[in-house]
Every structure is written in C-alpha cells, then in structure tokens.
Design a protein around this motif. Structure first.
Motif, PDB file in Angstrom:
ATOM      1  N   VAL A   1       0.913  -1.186  -0.004  1.00 29.64           N
ATOM      2  CA  VAL A   1       0.073   0.113  -0.017  1.00 29.64           C
ATOM      3  C   VAL A   1       0.919   1.354   0.065  1.00 29.64           C
ATOM      4  CG1 VAL A   1      -0.271  -0.166   2.688  1.00 29.64           C
ATOM      5  CG2 VAL A   1      -1.769   1.260   1.326  1.00 29.64           C
ATOM      6  N   LEU A   2       0.563   2.274  -0.838  1.00 32.45           N
ATOM      7  CA  LEU A   2       1.166   3.728  -0.883  1.00 32.45           C
ATOM      8  C   LEU A   2       0.599   4.521   0.005  1.00 32.45           C
ATOM      9  CD1 LEU A   2       3.491   5.045  -2.240  1.00 32.45           C
ATOM     10  CD2 LEU A   2       1.974   5.550  -4.214  1.00 32.45           C
ATOM     11  N   GLY A   3       1.408   4.759   1.218  1.00 27.08           N
ATOM     12  CA  GLY A   3       0.928   5.910   1.988  1.00 27.08           C
ATOM     13  C   GLY A   3       1.323   7.146   1.765  1.00 27.08           C
ATOM     14  N   ILE A   4       0.537   8.336   1.768  1.00 27.80           N
ATOM     15  CA  ILE A   4       0.916   9.502   1.307  1.00 27.80           C
ATOM     16  C   ILE A   4       0.882  10.238   2.611  1.00 27.80           C
ATOM     17  CG2 ILE A   4       0.270  11.665   0.080  1.00 27.80           C
ATOM     18  CD1 ILE A   4       1.032   9.457  -1.526  1.00 27.80           C
ATOM     19  N   HIS A   5       1.995  11.048   3.046  1.00 25.47           N
ATOM     20  CA  HIS A   5       2.304  11.783   4.112  1.00 25.47           C
ATOM     21  C   HIS A   5       1.530  13.028   4.275  1.00 25.47           C
ATOM     22  CE1 HIS A   5       5.444   9.277   6.274  1.00 25.47           C
ATOM     23  NE2 HIS A   5       5.515   8.805   5.008  1.00 25.47           N
ATOM     24  N   GLU A   6       0.963  13.400   5.277  1.00 23.69           N
ATOM     25  CA  GLU A   6       0.022  14.686   5.417  1.00 23.69           C
ATOM     26  C   GLU A   6       0.821  15.967   5.058  1.00 23.69           C
ATOM     27  OE1 GLU A   6      -1.808  14.634   9.162  1.00 23.69           O
ATOM     28  OE2 GLU A   6      -0.055  14.621  10.371  1.00 23.69           O
ATOM     29  N   ASP A   7       2.172  15.971   5.341  1.00 20.99           N
ATOM     30  CA  ASP A   7       3.048  17.233   5.275  1.00 20.99           C
ATOM     31  C   ASP A   7       3.397  17.264   3.804  1.00 20.99           C
ATOM     32  OD1 ASP A   7       4.639  15.005   5.475  1.00 20.99           O
ATOM     33  OD2 ASP A   7       5.802  16.190   7.188  1.00 20.99           O
ATOM     34  N   TRP A   8       3.152  16.457   3.030  1.00 24.62           N
ATOM     35  CA  TRP A   8       3.810  16.558   1.617  1.00 24.62           C
ATOM     36  C   TRP A   8       2.820  17.456   0.683  1.00 24.62           C
ATOM     37  CZ3 TRP A   8       4.516  10.891  -0.273  1.00 24.62           C
ATOM     38  CH2 TRP A   8       5.742  10.265   0.528  1.00 24.62           C
TER      39      TRP A   8
ATOM     40  N   ALA B   1       1.135  18.178  -2.928  1.00 28.60           N
ATOM     41  CA  ALA B   1       0.753  17.578  -3.963  1.00 28.60           C
ATOM     42  C   ALA B   1       1.868  16.972  -5.166  1.00 28.60           C
ATOM     43  CB  ALA B   1      -0.601  18.422  -4.686  1.00 28.60           C
ATOM     44  N   GLY B   2       2.577  17.851  -5.727  1.00 26.74           N
ATOM     45  CA  GLY B   2       3.673  17.714  -6.523  1.00 26.74           C
ATOM     46  C   GLY B   2       4.626  16.662  -5.747  1.00 26.74           C
ATOM     47  N   GLN B   3       4.882  16.632  -4.405  1.00 30.13           N
ATOM     48  CA  GLN B   3       5.904  15.491  -3.938  1.00 30.13           C
ATOM     49  C   GLN B   3       4.976  14.146  -4.132  1.00 30.13           C
ATOM     50  OE1 GLN B   3       6.456  17.567  -0.299  1.00 30.13           O
ATOM     51  NE2 GLN B   3       8.692  17.648  -0.714  1.00 30.13           N
ATOM     52  N   ALA B   4       3.664  14.178  -3.684  1.00 33.60           N
ATOM     53  CA  ALA B   4       2.891  13.002  -3.775  1.00 33.60           C
ATOM     54  C   ALA B   4       2.717  12.372  -5.073  1.00 33.60           C
ATOM     55  CB  ALA B   4       1.643  13.200  -3.363  1.00 33.60           C
ATOM     56  N   MET B   5       2.594  13.104  -6.310  1.00 34.52           N
ATOM     57  CA  MET B   5       2.587  12.882  -7.330  1.00 34.52           C
ATOM     58  C   MET B   5       3.865  12.187  -8.031  1.00 34.52           C
ATOM     59  SD  MET B   5      -0.323  12.605  -8.770  1.00 34.52           S
ATOM     60  CE  MET B   5       0.505  11.833 -10.283  1.00 34.52           C
TER      61      MET B   5
ATOM     62  N   THR C   1      -0.093  22.500  -3.288  1.00 31.32           N
ATOM     63  CA  THR C   1      -1.251  22.481  -1.969  1.00 31.32           C
ATOM     64  C   THR C   1      -0.740  21.372  -1.296  1.00 31.32           C
ATOM     65  OG1 THR C   1      -3.046  22.972  -3.649  1.00 31.32           O
ATOM     66  CG2 THR C   1      -3.547  21.654  -1.578  1.00 31.32           C
ATOM     67  N   ILE C   2      -0.880  21.610   0.316  1.00 35.96           N
ATOM     68  CA  ILE C   2      -0.293  20.824   1.283  1.00 35.96           C
ATOM     69  C   ILE C   2      -1.502  19.386   1.284  1.00 35.96           C
ATOM     70  CG2 ILE C   2       0.235  20.385   3.575  1.00 35.96           C
ATOM     71  CD1 ILE C   2       2.089  22.040   1.996  1.00 35.96           C
ATOM     72  N   ILE C   3      -1.097  18.149   1.329  1.00 39.11           N
ATOM     73  CA  ILE C   3      -1.859  17.200   1.325  1.00 39.11           C
ATOM     74  C   ILE C   3      -2.823  17.263   2.624  1.00 39.11           C
ATOM     75  CG2 ILE C   3      -2.192  14.408   1.656  1.00 39.11           C
ATOM     76  CD1 ILE C   3      -1.209  15.448  -1.095  1.00 39.11           C
ATOM     77  N   GLU C   4      -2.290  17.961   3.573  1.00 41.05           N
ATOM     78  CA  GLU C   4      -3.344  17.845   5.124  1.00 41.05           C
ATOM     79  C   GLU C   4      -4.416  18.689   4.701  1.00 41.05           C
ATOM     80  OE1 GLU C   4      -2.638  18.880   9.816  1.00 41.05           O
ATOM     81  OE2 GLU C   4      -1.171  19.581   8.100  1.00 41.05           O
ATOM     82  N   ASP C   5      -4.352  19.685   3.463  1.00 37.23           N
ATOM     83  CA  ASP C   5      -5.606  20.621   3.382  1.00 37.23           C
ATOM     84  C   ASP C   5      -6.472  19.908   2.444  1.00 37.23           C
ATOM     85  OD1 ASP C   5      -4.276  22.526   4.867  1.00 37.23           O
ATOM     86  OD2 ASP C   5      -3.101  23.332   3.204  1.00 37.23           O
ATOM     87  N   MET C   6      -6.245  18.821   1.781  1.00 33.90           N
ATOM     88  CA  MET C   6      -7.228  18.446   0.945  1.00 33.90           C
ATOM     89  C   MET C   6      -7.671  16.999   1.528  1.00 33.90           C
ATOM     90  SD  MET C   6      -4.645  17.407  -2.291  1.00 33.90           S
ATOM     91  CE  MET C   6      -5.680  16.672  -3.283  1.00 33.90           C
TER      92      MET C   6
END
Length: 455
Positions: free
Chosen positions: A148-155, A157-161, A202-207
């Motif tokens: 499973v790919l977990g996305i960190h909340e402080d990343w 959107a660009g880092q996550a992609m 955009t910060i992941i935590e905000d979405m």
C-alpha cells in the motif's frame, strides 16, 4: 484470430485430449490447441479438471498465462495443483502472486512445503507474506494487500505525485491513496483524481478527507460487507493503534463474499461447501460433504417418530388425522426456513444485530400469525368440506399455531447462533425443519385432543 465458434471447438478438443490417454503426441496436441483457446476457457478447463490434468495444461501455457489462471483458482485446488507441477514452475507462480493470494495458498499447503517456498522468495516478498500470514484466517488482515502506498500529510501534491509515479507498479491500487501522519497513523484518504486536480504546492493535509477503514483483526465478512455497503473502490486497513498496514480492494472483497455466500447456501441446504468445482471433486469428497448432515437429520428425525409413537392412540381413534401430517410438517419447516433465511441475510449485511432479538421475535410472531391465519382459513374450509367441520377446525388452528411457532423459531435460531459464535446458516434449514416437525406434531395432537375430545 480464431472466431468464437472455432475457439469453442478447440476448447472441446482440448478437454477431450486432457481426459484421454496422455503420451508425447497428446502433449503436442494439447500445446497446439491451448494456443487456439481463449484464456477464460483455459481457466474453466483448469478449474474443472483433476490437478494432474491441470498440471499438464499448465506446462503448455506461458508464464503470464499460467499466473493469471492460477490466481483465479480456489486456494485448496491451488495447493493440490502445486504438488503436480515441477519445482521451477512452482517457484515462478508463487513469486508472481500478490502477498495476500500467496498467504492463502500457503495456508493450504503442508508446513514443510510452505516453508520451502517461502525461502525462495525475495526478502521484501517474504516479509510482506509473513505479515499477512500472521493474522487469523477469519480476519480481514489475511486478505488485505500489504503493498500500500501511504501519502504523508505534510507533503505537497507535487511531492505526492512524484512518489506515485516512482512506485506506480508496486501497490495493488493507487486510485485511492491513504494519508498518514507520524508513525504511519492513518489520517484519511485522497483520490488520485483530486490529487491530479489541485495545484502542485497544495499541502496534502489541506485536501485529505475522512476515511472509512477497518482493523486488520476484524472478521473478514464483516469488513467485506462494510466495504460493499459504502460502495468503496478500496479501504485502508489499520492495526489496533490505527497505523496503516494494508489496503483492501474490490477483487478481494468479491472473493470473500462469494465464498461466504456459497458456504451459507451449502450449509443452509444441509451440505458442506466444496473447496473446488463440482466436476473436479471426487465422488468420495462429494459424499463427505453430504453424509454428516444426513446422519444428523436421521438422528434428529427420531424425535418425530417418538412423538408419533406417543400419540399413536389418537391416530387409532381418528385415522383421518394421519392424512394431514405431511401438510403440517411441511408447512412448519418451510415457514421456519423462510424466517431463518431472511434473518440470516439481515445479519450478514448488518441490518439486524443480536441486541435486536426482542424486535425480531415480535416481528416474526406477527408474520407467522398472519401467514397462519391465511393458511388456517384455507385449511379449515377445505378440510371441513371434505372431512367435517370439527376436523377442519383442528387443521385451521394447527396451521395458525405451527406458522406462529415456526416463524418465531426460524427468526430466533440465527441470532442464537451468532451469540454463541456459530455459523447462522448451520442453525437454519436442517435443524429448524426437524424441530418444527416434532413441535408441530405435538401442537397438532394437542389441538386435536381438545377439539375432538380424544382421550
């Protein structure tokens, strides 16, 4: 490309070749025919053939084709098939399985074989498989994918992609991405669509949005029903500290529901579920799946015989009473089974819980009373016109009483089974039919004694 008709004819010839005498020439024929048969037909032939015949067919498939077909087989059949394949073929297939599918297979294999196959895996695959095998067979953790790919909340959107692109081939799904905080604690989820739609800064935590998740030790059917009731495409799985440990996908859920429904249907009909297709099951296996329940019913039916023996003198006084026994016992059994099936289904989908016991009893009592009233009036009129109104009254009152009793018992039994940790389906048709037969006869002869003044 072969037409549908040509593919069907090739499948028929391939099936004949598999079931006939095997020699080098036959193996060449099997190889040639397999190239003309659609993969879905290959899967059907493997599923309905013996493990030895299936192994011969596997040896003419490509590695990718063999893995696709193998993944669709029941774990118990996979285990038997493994014993008929050569060591390199087994290693390739096991290596290509997802960790959850591999864990199911290992659960069916002898410990020595599973251990040997485990040692042949890479360190990462061995670690993920061991994690899944650590959960009980009934827990949803046994069926989740630890990839499973977990996305960190402080990343951002660009880092996550960037992470998603780099690891796109690893996770079982990326359409729904779990969001984690410190220590991989689950914070929520985001969809790949939303991730693509926002600005890269955009910060992941905000979405992030709240997620519907389940604990790894949750019963597999409960988790699967929850998944379907919320119409999810994927669901995060956490441990007791809410840390992300895996993800559950639709294909896993459908497999669980199919297996649970097949088990309920089989046990509700008085048989044990088969762990392979009907045609590939041996005669002995089919007998074993049925004989236990037949023995239980045979022993239980002694109760009915004993009841008839007790009231033998009433039958001697009014012989016509014997004519209605099949009608009354059949009505009671069917009414009880209808109630049990309805409540078992309601339990499975979460519409009814054990605490609803009183509501279920009251509801089924009223349903039984209404059913009994309709059948009782009909029985009173028909039996009264033919055998006299006194007999008609006995039949009418008995139908009313039997329906009320059977519906109440049928609704009650699955809840009792759930309370004691048994399978509600086991308590349904066979046991309810026997109970309602004996109890219905007692009601019948009690009413007949009172109405007809028998002694």
């Amino acid at each position: 490309m072969a037409t549908t008709t040509e593919g069907t004819e090739a499948a028929d010839r391939l099936e004949s070749a598999l079931t006939g005498r095997i020699d080098p020439g036959t193996l060449d024929e099997i190889s040639a025919l397999a190239r003309q048969v659609p993969r879905a037909e290959i899967g059907r032939l493997v599923h309905t053939s013996t493990p030895l015949q299936s192994a011969m067919l596997f040896r003419v498939l490509t590695k990718a084709e063999a893995l696709d077909v193998f993944e669709d087989l029941p774990p118990a059949y996979q285990a038997e098939l493994i014993g008929n394949l050569r060591e390199p073929e087994v290693a390739d297939i096991v290596e290509g399985l997802d960790p959850d599918d591999r864990a199911e297979l290992f659960g069916e294999l002898p410990a020595s074989v599973a251990s040997r196959l485990m040692k042949g895996l890479t360190a990462d695959e061995r670690e993920m498989t061991s994690a899944v095998l650590g959960y009980p067979k009934s827990a949803i953790g046994r069926y989740m994918s630890p990839e499973v790919l977990g996305i960190h909340e402080d990343w951002t959107a660009g880092q996550a992609m960037e992470v998603v692109r780099a690891r796109i081939d690893g996770p079982e799904t990326v359409y729904l991405l779990p969001v984690v905080g410190a220590g991989r604690v689950l914070r929520g989820v985001i969809s790949l669509r939303n991730l693509l739609a926002v600005d890269e800064d955009t910060i992941i935590e905000d979405m992030v949005r709240d997620s519907i998740s389940t604990h790894a030790l949750t019963d597999r059917e409960e988790a699967a029903r929850k998944f379907l009731s919320h119409r999810l495409i994927a669901m995060p799985v956490t441990d007791q500290e809410d840390r992300l440990v895996g993800i559950l996908t639709m294909d896993d859920v459908l497999d669980i529901i199919d297996e649970e429904d097949a088990e309920d249907i089989a046990r509700g009909s008085g048989t044990e579920p088969l762990d392979r297709s009907y045609l590939s099951s041996t005669i002995v296996r089919l007998v074993k799946s049925r004989i236990v329940w037949l023995l239980v019913l045979a022993v239980s039916a002694i109760l009915t015989v004993q009841v008839l023996e007790v009231y033998e003198d009433r039958l001697d006084q009014v012989v016509v009473l014997a004519l209605f026994i099949p009608l009354l016992t059949g009505t009671g059994g069917n009414t009880g089974n209808q109630a049990a099936t309805t409540v078992t289904r309601a339990l499975a989908v979460g519409e009814v819980r054990i605490r609803d016991l009183g509501r279920v009893i009251w509801r089924e009592l009223r349903v039984g009373a209404l059913l009994g009233a309709v059948l009782g009036v009909l029985g009173f009129c028909v039996a009264g016109l033919v055998y006299g109104w006194a007999i008609g009254l006995v039949i009418g009152l008995t139908l009313l009483s039997v329906c009320m009793m059977a519906a109440t018992v049928g609704g009650l039994m699955p809840l009792i089974a759930k309370k004691v940790g048994a399978d509600p389906a086991v308590f349904s048709n066979p046991f309810i039919s026997t109970f309602c037969d004996a109890t219905g006869l007692i009601l019948y002869f009690t009413i007949a004694t009172a109405v007809l003044g028998l002694s």
